[in-house]
Motif scaffolding. Sequence first.
Motif, mmCIF file in Angstrom:
data_model
loop_
_atom_site.group_PDB
_atom_site.id
_atom_site.type_symbol
_atom_site.label_atom_id
_atom_site.label_comp_id
_atom_site.label_asym_id
_atom_site.label_seq_id
_atom_site.Cartn_x
_atom_site.Cartn_y
_atom_site.Cartn_z
ATOM 1 N N PRO A 100 4.313 -1.236 -2.661
ATOM 2 C CA PRO A 100 4.110 -2.472 -3.421
ATOM 3 C C PRO A 100 5.077 -2.505 -4.598
ATOM 4 C CG PRO A 100 2.387 -0.891 -3.930
ATOM 5 C CD PRO A 100 3.242 -0.262 -2.859
ATOM 6 N N VAL A 101 5.094 -3.615 -5.313
ATOM 7 C CA VAL A 101 5.882 -3.717 -6.544
ATOM 8 C C VAL A 101 4.970 -4.284 -7.620
ATOM 9 C CG1 VAL A 101 6.756 -6.036 -5.976
ATOM 10 C CG2 VAL A 101 8.010 -4.591 -7.581
ATOM 11 N N VAL A 102 5.115 -3.799 -8.847
ATOM 12 C CA VAL A 102 4.275 -4.272 -9.937
ATOM 13 C C VAL A 102 5.166 -4.792 -11.044
ATOM 14 C CG1 VAL A 102 4.130 -1.912 -10.859
ATOM 15 C CG2 VAL A 102 2.486 -3.635 -11.611
ATOM 16 N N VAL A 103 4.849 -5.979 -11.558
ATOM 17 C CA VAL A 103 5.602 -6.579 -12.647
ATOM 18 C C VAL A 103 4.700 -7.575 -13.367
ATOM 19 C CG1 VAL A 103 6.532 -8.444 -11.202
ATOM 20 C CG2 VAL A 103 7.761 -7.744 -13.261
ATOM 21 N N ASN A 104 4.761 -7.548 -14.701
ATOM 22 C CA ASN A 104 4.010 -8.491 -15.538
ATOM 23 C C ASN A 104 2.527 -8.538 -15.189
ATOM 24 O OD1 ASN A 104 6.391 -9.203 -16.888
ATOM 25 N ND2 ASN A 104 6.837 -10.838 -15.432
ATOM 26 N N GLY A 105 1.949 -7.363 -14.917
ATOM 27 C CA GLY A 105 0.522 -7.280 -14.674
ATOM 28 C C GLY A 105 0.061 -7.716 -13.307
ATOM 29 N N VAL A 106 1.000 -7.852 -12.353
ATOM 30 C CA VAL A 106 0.646 -8.253 -10.995
ATOM 31 C C VAL A 106 1.257 -7.266 -10.006
ATOM 32 C CG1 VAL A 106 0.730 -10.082 -9.254
ATOM 33 C CG2 VAL A 106 0.569 -10.677 -11.687
ATOM 34 N N VAL A 107 0.460 -6.875 -9.000
ATOM 35 C CA VAL A 107 0.920 -5.998 -7.926
ATOM 36 C C VAL A 107 1.120 -6.850 -6.683
ATOM 37 C CG1 VAL A 107 0.383 -3.988 -6.499
ATOM 38 C CG2 VAL A 107 -0.372 -4.056 -8.876
ATOM 39 N N TYR A 108 2.305 -6.740 -6.071
ATOM 40 C CA TYR A 108 2.598 -7.473 -4.841
ATOM 41 C C TYR A 108 2.725 -6.473 -3.699
ATOM 42 C CZ TYR A 108 3.842 -11.024 -8.307
ATOM 43 O OH TYR A 108 3.823 -11.901 -9.369
ATOM 44 N N ALA A 109 1.899 -6.669 -2.664
ATOM 45 C CA ALA A 109 1.874 -5.731 -1.544
ATOM 46 C C ALA A 109 2.000 -6.489 -0.222
ATOM 47 C CB ALA A 109 0.575 -4.923 -1.547
ATOM 48 N N PRO A 110 2.859 -6.029 0.682
ATOM 49 C CA PRO A 110 2.956 -6.649 2.007
ATOM 50 C C PRO A 110 1.941 -6.006 2.962
ATOM 51 C CG PRO A 110 4.659 -4.984 1.768
ATOM 52 C CD PRO A 110 3.879 -4.986 0.475
ATOM 53 N N THR A 111 1.345 -6.790 3.825
ATOM 54 C CA THR A 111 0.400 -6.253 4.809
ATOM 55 C C THR A 111 0.845 -6.625 6.213
ATOM 56 O OG1 THR A 111 -1.076 -8.183 4.868
ATOM 57 C CG2 THR A 111 -1.464 -6.546 3.143
ATOM 58 N N TYR A 112 0.423 -5.797 7.183
ATOM 59 C CA TYR A 112 0.837 -5.999 8.573
ATOM 60 C C TYR A 112 -0.336 -5.710 9.494
ATOM 61 C CZ TYR A 112 3.184 -5.171 13.040
ATOM 62 O OH TYR A 112 3.561 -5.217 14.363
ATOM 63 N N GLY A 113 -0.541 -6.570 10.495
ATOM 64 C CA GLY A 113 -1.567 -6.330 11.509
ATOM 65 C C GLY A 113 -2.764 -7.216 11.325
ATOM 66 N N GLY A 114 -3.595 -6.901 10.351
ATOM 67 C CA GLY A 114 -4.767 -7.732 10.096
ATOM 68 C C GLY A 114 -5.846 -7.566 11.146
ATOM 69 N N THR A 115 -6.921 -8.336 10.985
ATOM 70 C CA THR A 115 -8.085 -8.193 11.862
ATOM 71 C C THR A 115 -7.810 -8.631 13.289
ATOM 72 O OG1 THR A 115 -8.824 -10.368 11.104
ATOM 73 C CG2 THR A 115 -9.713 -8.450 9.959
ATOM 74 N N ASP A 116 -6.833 -9.550 13.482
ATOM 75 C CA ASP A 116 -6.520 -10.005 14.833
ATOM 76 C C ASP A 116 -5.131 -9.560 15.284
ATOM 77 O OD1 ASP A 116 -4.985 -11.520 13.184
ATOM 78 O OD2 ASP A 116 -5.583 -13.465 13.996
ATOM 79 N N GLY A 117 -4.486 -8.692 14.504
ATOM 80 C CA GLY A 117 -3.149 -8.222 14.854
ATOM 81 C C GLY A 117 -2.041 -9.119 14.378
ATOM 82 N N ASN A 118 -2.377 -10.255 13.766
ATOM 83 C CA ASN A 118 -1.357 -11.198 13.314
ATOM 84 C C ASN A 118 -1.510 -11.595 11.846
ATOM 85 O OD1 ASN A 118 0.044 -11.652 15.893
ATOM 86 N ND2 ASN A 118 -1.931 -12.519 16.539
ATOM 87 N N GLY A 119 -2.293 -10.862 11.098
ATOM 88 C CA GLY A 119 -2.563 -11.243 9.714
ATOM 89 C C GLY A 119 -1.557 -10.663 8.743
ATOM 90 N N HIS A 120 -0.295 -11.022 8.917
ATOM 91 C CA HIS A 120 0.749 -10.490 8.044
ATOM 92 C C HIS A 120 0.839 -11.354 6.784
ATOM 93 C CE1 HIS A 120 1.399 -8.911 11.964
ATOM 94 N NE2 HIS A 120 2.180 -9.881 12.392
ATOM 95 N N THR A 121 0.795 -10.704 5.618
ATOM 96 C CA THR A 121 0.785 -11.462 4.372
ATOM 97 C C THR A 121 1.574 -10.741 3.276
ATOM 98 O OG1 THR A 121 -1.189 -10.395 3.456
ATOM 99 C CG2 THR A 121 -1.549 -12.306 4.876
#
Length: 532
Positions: A435-456
């Motif tokens: 992840p990356v953190v800046v100005n009090g916010v953490v940004y994280a990429p996700t892959y897969g999800g509950t149905d295999g397509n929940g990339h965010t």
Amino acid sequence: MMDDKEYFNPGIVDEQIDALLQTGSHPNEETRTVHDLQSLYRSDLRSLERVWERLDLGTDTGFRKNPWTKRISHNNKPLESERFRYMQGQHTQRDKAKSSSTFMRRFGLIAAVLFAALLVGSLVALLNVARGQHNGPASSGNAHITNVPNLQVKTPFGVYIGGDGGVTKLDPKTGKAIWSYTVTFKKPSRDMVGIGINRIILSGNTLFALVGNSLSISTDGQQGVIALNAQDGSIFWNKSIDQGRVTDMAVGDGLLYVDTVAYADKASPKTDIHVFSASTGVEKRSYSFQMAITSMTWNAGKLYLGTDHGLYVTKATDGTVVWKQEVSHEQFYVTRPYVVNGVVYASFDYTSEVGGSHSDIEAYDTLSGKQLWHTQDIPGQVFDIALDKKAVYLGILRHSSSGLNVFLGTVYSYNLQNGQRNWETSVAGAVESAPVVVNGVVYAPTYGGTDGNGHTTTALDASTGTIKWQKPITLGLALNPVAANGLVYVADCNAFDSKQPLGTRVYGYKADGTLAWQFSTDRSVMSLVVAE
């Protein structure tokens, strides 16, 4: 082209000499020549001043109090016109009965002034020729583009992406492409998936690109390092590496370190660390370890190595081990080490293909190797970590029993001083990048999800772990997000799914999740870095 009259302006001469002297820090023949020419120029200028005084034009010229270079820049008028106007005024006030010999004497002195000015002008012309041998084509935003690596200057701002096609530089505010460098392979492979620029390091005016195969041990010799001018994409040098498989690189003290791993058999990996001159690409030395090195971090003359045997700290120049934290486990590796304020942080991962992976974060004193703290077991695989002044942030991958491509994930925050957990937040999908953190916010990429397509891309409050917003990743795999210039940059890549067109979208998000711009390419992207 510069007007010829500008060559008579010592202020412009000084600027051009200073610019030429700043193009590199190496005491090469050209630099010594410039210093000699600069001394000659100053000597000629002093001679010009003496000639001016001998003209006896009075003290109201302002030469001593206000240099005539400033008068020119303020009035924007050529020096010759100023002189002519002044001399013409003097003639109207002087006795017209002056002898012809006096006139000739002054005429000779004026000729001497003009000769000295021409000498200075010729010197500037010579400096312009010398400078032209070192500068590349002009580009907006930077007036000085050198054709040699200079690791001491500020890196030109931009978003730099690398992948199977090469390297592309984007404008960080608009996402428009500024330049592209295409990698040409000597022996095209039947399966080119995974071969390309899989790591980028920016240092000064130079972009170092590691060319290798991120998916396979075999590279068919199509690997090495390319050093590019970060301003315009022109090439400084390139180096082919034939043995082993390149896995990582690091830059420090004017040297470039590249590691290659070779397997005599599955249980006996050997890593060679090659030491190159960052300026020329010439290999200076190499040394070996009987283990697999997956990541390297340079700091203060040492290499911090993430390996399948543990965390190793070595002298960068010769590989002498300073200290090590060894681990004996069949499926184990240390993620990329990070050094902050005399402490090195890394994740120790015990992986399993059947879903039983676990990890922990450990912190060590960089000088003594003494362990300062470690976290409790984390139930999953950690790929990379991120730090700010207060905490360590990471995400994990856990397999789900509901499907092969369905993954579960959690984002964690741990206290930087003692390793105590601050918070944990479940997310839909595995976090397979830092992840990356800046100005009090953490940004994280996700892959897969509950149905295999929940990339965010998921944004979380750095203090509480509360989810602020989520944005879809439509193609599949997301690289490490990067925060800079008031934006968060995310690369959304499809390099594997044959059901969709291969390619990448790069997004620039504002802090509130609003999309600022989007860039699309039909190439896969494996690395993304940003210079502010």
